[in-house]
Design an enzyme around this catalytic site. Structure first.
Site, PDB file in Angstrom:
ATOM      1  N   ARG A  27       0.813  -1.214   0.000  1.00 21.41           N
ATOM      2  CA  ARG A  27       0.000   0.000   0.000  1.00 21.41           C
ATOM      3  C   ARG A  27       0.844   1.261   0.000  1.00 21.41           C
ATOM      4  O   ARG A  27       0.339   2.334  -0.262  1.00 21.41           O
ATOM      5  CB  ARG A  27      -0.901   0.013   1.250  1.00 21.41           C
ATOM      6  CG  ARG A  27      -1.996  -1.009   1.212  1.00 21.41           C
ATOM      7  CD  ARG A  27      -2.596  -1.180   2.580  1.00 21.41           C
ATOM      8  NE  ARG A  27      -3.330  -0.011   3.005  1.00 21.41           N
ATOM      9  CZ  ARG A  27      -4.648   0.089   2.993  1.00 21.41           C
ATOM     10  NH1 ARG A  27      -5.364  -0.906   2.561  1.00 21.41           N
ATOM     11  NH2 ARG A  27      -5.243   1.176   3.400  1.00 21.41           N
ATOM     12  N   GLY A  96      -6.209   7.577   8.416  1.00 24.50           N
ATOM     13  CA  GLY A  96      -7.119   8.678   8.099  1.00 24.50           C
ATOM     14  C   GLY A  96      -6.522   9.996   8.544  1.00 24.50           C
ATOM     15  O   GLY A  96      -5.314  10.097   8.793  1.00 24.50           O
ATOM     16  N   LYS A 467       2.914   8.010 -14.983  1.00 26.37           N
ATOM     17  CA  LYS A 467       3.738   6.860 -14.601  1.00 26.37           C
ATOM     18  C   LYS A 467       5.187   7.300 -14.488  1.00 26.37           C
ATOM     19  O   LYS A 467       5.893   6.960 -13.559  1.00 26.37           O
ATOM     20  CB  LYS A 467       3.607   5.784 -15.696  1.00 26.37           C
ATOM     21  CG  LYS A 467       3.606   4.359 -15.296  1.00 26.37           C
ATOM     22  CD  LYS A 467       2.639   3.991 -14.236  1.00 26.37           C
ATOM     23  CE  LYS A 467       1.271   4.561 -14.398  1.00 26.37           C
ATOM     24  NZ  LYS A 467       0.476   4.608 -13.195  1.00 26.37           N
ATOM     25  N   GLU A 470       5.863   9.572 -11.405  1.00 24.37           N
ATOM     26  CA  GLU A 470       5.692   8.975 -10.076  1.00 24.37           C
ATOM     27  C   GLU A 470       6.785   7.983  -9.716  1.00 24.37           C
ATOM     28  O   GLU A 470       7.065   7.801  -8.540  1.00 24.37           O
ATOM     29  CB  GLU A 470       4.289   8.384  -9.880  1.00 24.37           C
ATOM     30  CG  GLU A 470       3.924   7.212 -10.730  1.00 24.37           C
ATOM     31  CD  GLU A 470       2.421   6.913 -10.683  1.00 24.37           C
ATOM     32  OE1 GLU A 470       1.675   7.620 -10.012  1.00 24.37           O
ATOM     33  OE2 GLU A 470       2.012   5.954 -11.343  1.00 24.37           O
ATOM     34  N   HIS A 486       0.796  27.069 -28.188  1.00 22.97           N
ATOM     35  CA  HIS A 486       0.111  28.167 -27.499  1.00 22.97           C
ATOM     36  C   HIS A 486       0.836  28.582 -26.223  1.00 22.97           C
ATOM     37  O   HIS A 486       0.207  29.083 -25.299  1.00 22.97           O
ATOM     38  CB  HIS A 486      -1.341  27.773 -27.192  1.00 22.97           C
ATOM     39  CG  HIS A 486      -2.145  27.568 -28.439  1.00 22.97           C
ATOM     40  ND1 HIS A 486      -2.494  28.593 -29.288  1.00 22.97           N
ATOM     41  CD2 HIS A 486      -2.630  26.435 -29.000  1.00 22.97           C
ATOM     42  CE1 HIS A 486      -3.169  28.105 -30.316  1.00 22.97           C
ATOM     43  NE2 HIS A 486      -3.264  26.795 -30.167  1.00 22.97           N
TER      44      HIS A 486
END
Ligand code: F6R
Length: 589
Positions: A27, A96, A467, A470, A486
């Site tokens: 994670r 959290g 990708k 990171e 532009h």
């Protein structure tokens, strides 16, 4: 993002906690810690860095414990700020953000309480300790503390007076309880604790759980008992293996063909008819998502418009959640998320539901919060994605979303091209994409990199750029090829590698203008295409992909871009599986 594990039972808690934390490593986190209760005292070991650094904690005695992997939000990633946090007889871990932590901390300080960390989480230990001192009941104390919190939380709390008890609370951050023989485990994520013979219960927002050895009781927001049924889940959650690859990211890129194959929705799928009915009624689509999932949404929008002629809008979930959107009649919100736990995507989906709009979730993780919130759910079947940077889940989302677009076309008597050939083409693409390794020296150390394209190629460029930045930590930008002139061309010079994605034949001449513009400024151009085109000798190197249906081309053209990011990350000395400051499941705002 942060991960929680807890154990109460007959076994030694420490090895169970360390194993659970190792299973949550994918994670993303920056520090870790465990606390074990033995003879009325907590032993706490916390370390900055990886779970491996906690090895010495394995021999801590005790049958009750909680553990945590932290992804810093409030306070630097260091031992002091790592969880668990202990205050007096209370020990907590928290996932959290406590949004009103400063005010609560000030309240505690007025009582003369001193804080040991800079985290928002520590205040929870103080609040629980204070209430426990007044009430003498841990569940009531946790409940009272939660009444004061604003933000999101999954909390596990131990008290040194209670040798087998953990109390858990959840609000907008996932938490599950698994029961086994004379033991209970808690976790933020199923793979941390699922095993053959264990039953898994999902705690809902506002609910509390009290664990005591092999017994668990659940309570609603008013502390009334609630009965729950276990959910079906894969008990075989052995630590994922790299299967001969050096990194999970490489393994997962190699699994793109299977992800495409398994995530396409076919006529024999259980929910085919139901989805068909939903799409028959749909006249307007909002796609809400973040990061890579947002990019798959951008690709899908083109397919919904082209094949089904349904207007579609793609919104960053973090923006959408604070909008007052106008929902045309028969709108459908499609919420796309690999993890199904992304706080912003959940909030965007909740907003739609609150407005009476149907939500269809496209999710890769079973039992995720988003699947329970949505009216309809399509599971992408990419399999577990361990590398933090999303790869195969992007193509899996495309396969599901393109299938939905094809279904929506059918519902309107139109025909979309078949997806059937994509997996085989992806296999070919993987083979030719190895060539991008040779491009690496032009990218390492670049001040900035551009990824450009038009239409679906622009969507692929955006994902390629995300990708790249990171995992290489080099600045890069995905840009519409036609927009460079532009203003942004000012940033392009001989030191700027520019990756041009060109699979959209009808726009080839236009995209090639961008090639000329950037090479006139000395930039090294790298071409990702699926047809031979005259680049006027302005291209340093290129990769020729197999041809495929134009609208579906990002499913293939992103493959060499994923590979480029991977090889450049390796050349930069980075670990592509665990990029800094990125979490697999972003459960906070
Ligand atoms: C990119 C990446 C993130 C996620 C984003 C959304 O490689 O991993 O940008 O795509 O955080 O996550 P999910 O799809 O889980 O909602």
């Amino acid at each position: 993002m942060c991960g929680i594990v807890g154990y109460s039972g007959k076994a030694d808690a420490a090895p169970v906690l360390l194993e659970g934390l190792a299973r949550l490593e994918y994670r993303g986190y920056d520090s870790a810690g465990i606390a074990v209760l033995n003879c009325g005292a907590f032993s706490v070991v916390k370390r900055k860095g990886r779970v491996d650094a906690l090895a010495e904690a394995r021999s801590l005695p005790g049958h009750l414990g909680i553990g945590h992997t932290r992804w810093a939000t409030h306070g630097a990633p260091c031992e002091r700020n790592a969880h668990p946090h202990v205050y007096r007889n209370i020990c907590i871990v928290h996932n959290g953000i406590v949004e009103n932590a400063r005010a609560l901390r000030a309240e505690c300080e007025v009582r003369g309480e001193a804080f040991a960390s800079e985290t928002d989480s520590e205040v929870i230990a103080h609040l629980v300790a204070f209430s426990y001192g007044q009430r003498g009941d841990l569940l009531a104390a946790v409940h009272a503390a939660c009444q004061k919190l604003r933000g999101s939380w999954a909390i596990a709390v131990m008290c040194s007076d209670l040798p087998a008890r953990i109390v858990c609370a959840r609000m907008r951050s996932p938490l599950i309880v698994a029961t086994g023989k004379e033991e209970c485990l808690i976790a933020s994520d199923v793979p941390a604790v699922a095993a053959p013979g264990r039953l898994v219960y999902v705690q809902e927002d506002g609910e509390y759980a009290q664990v005591d050895g092999g017994h668990v009781a659940f309570y609603d927001a008013a502390l009334r008992p609630v009965s729950k049924r276990p959910v079906a889940c894969d008990p075989h959650t052995d630590l994922p293996q790299k299967g001969g690859f050096t990194h999970f990211m490489a393994k997962e890129m190699s699994e793109v063909p299977q992800a495409l194959l398994h995530s396409a929705i076919g006529e024999d799928d259980r929910q085919y008819l139901q989805l068909f009915k939903v799409l028959c009624q749909t006249q307007y689509i909002y796609i809400v998502a973040c990061g890579t999932a947002y990019h798959s949404g951008l690709c899908a929008k083109l397919a919904f418009e082209e094949f089904a002629r349904i207007p579609a809008e793609v919104c960053f979930a973090s923006e959408f959640r604070y909008r007052t959107p106008i929902f045309p009649k028969n709108s459908l919100v499609i919420a796309v998320s690999q993890s199904g736990e992304t706080a912003d995507t959940l909030a965007a989906a909740s907003l739609a539901k609150a407005c009476g709009i149907r939500v269809l979730a496209v999710v890769n993780v079973p039992h995720a919060s988003l699947t329970r919130l949505a009216d309809h759910c399509v599971y992408t079947d990419a399999g577990r994605e361990v590398a933090v940077a999303a790869t195969k889940s992007f193509q899996a989302q495309l396969a599901s979303l393109y299938s939905l677009a094809a279904l929506a076309a059918k519902a309107r008597g139109r025909q979309a091209p078949s997806l059937a050939g994509l997996p085989a083409l992806a296999r070919e693409t993987l083979a030719v994409s190895q060539a991008v390794r040779a491009w690496t020296p032009y990218f390492v150390g670049a001040r900035s990199v551009f990824f450009v394209g038009r239409g679906a190629d622009y969507c692929a460029a955006l994902e390629g750029s995300l990708k790249f930045k990171e995992i290489t930590y080099l600045p890069s930008e995905g840009y519409p090829a036609g927009e460079l002139k532009h203003g942004t061309l000012a940033l392009v010079d001989a030191s700027t590698p520019v990756v041009v994605v060109l699979t959209c034949r009808r726009l080839a001449e236009k995209t090639l203008n961008a090639v000329h513009e950037v090479s006139a400024r000395g930039a090294n151009v790298f071409l990702v295409t699926n047809f031979s085109c005259d680049t006027g000798g302005n291209v340093r190197a290129g990769v020729l992909l197999p041809r495929c249906e134009e609208a579906y081309s990002p499913a293939l053209s992103v493959i060499p871009l994923q590979a480029l990011a991977y090889y450049v990350a390796l050349a930069c000395g980075n670990d592509p599986d665990k990029p800094r400051n990125l979490a697999k499941s972003v459960t906070v705002e």
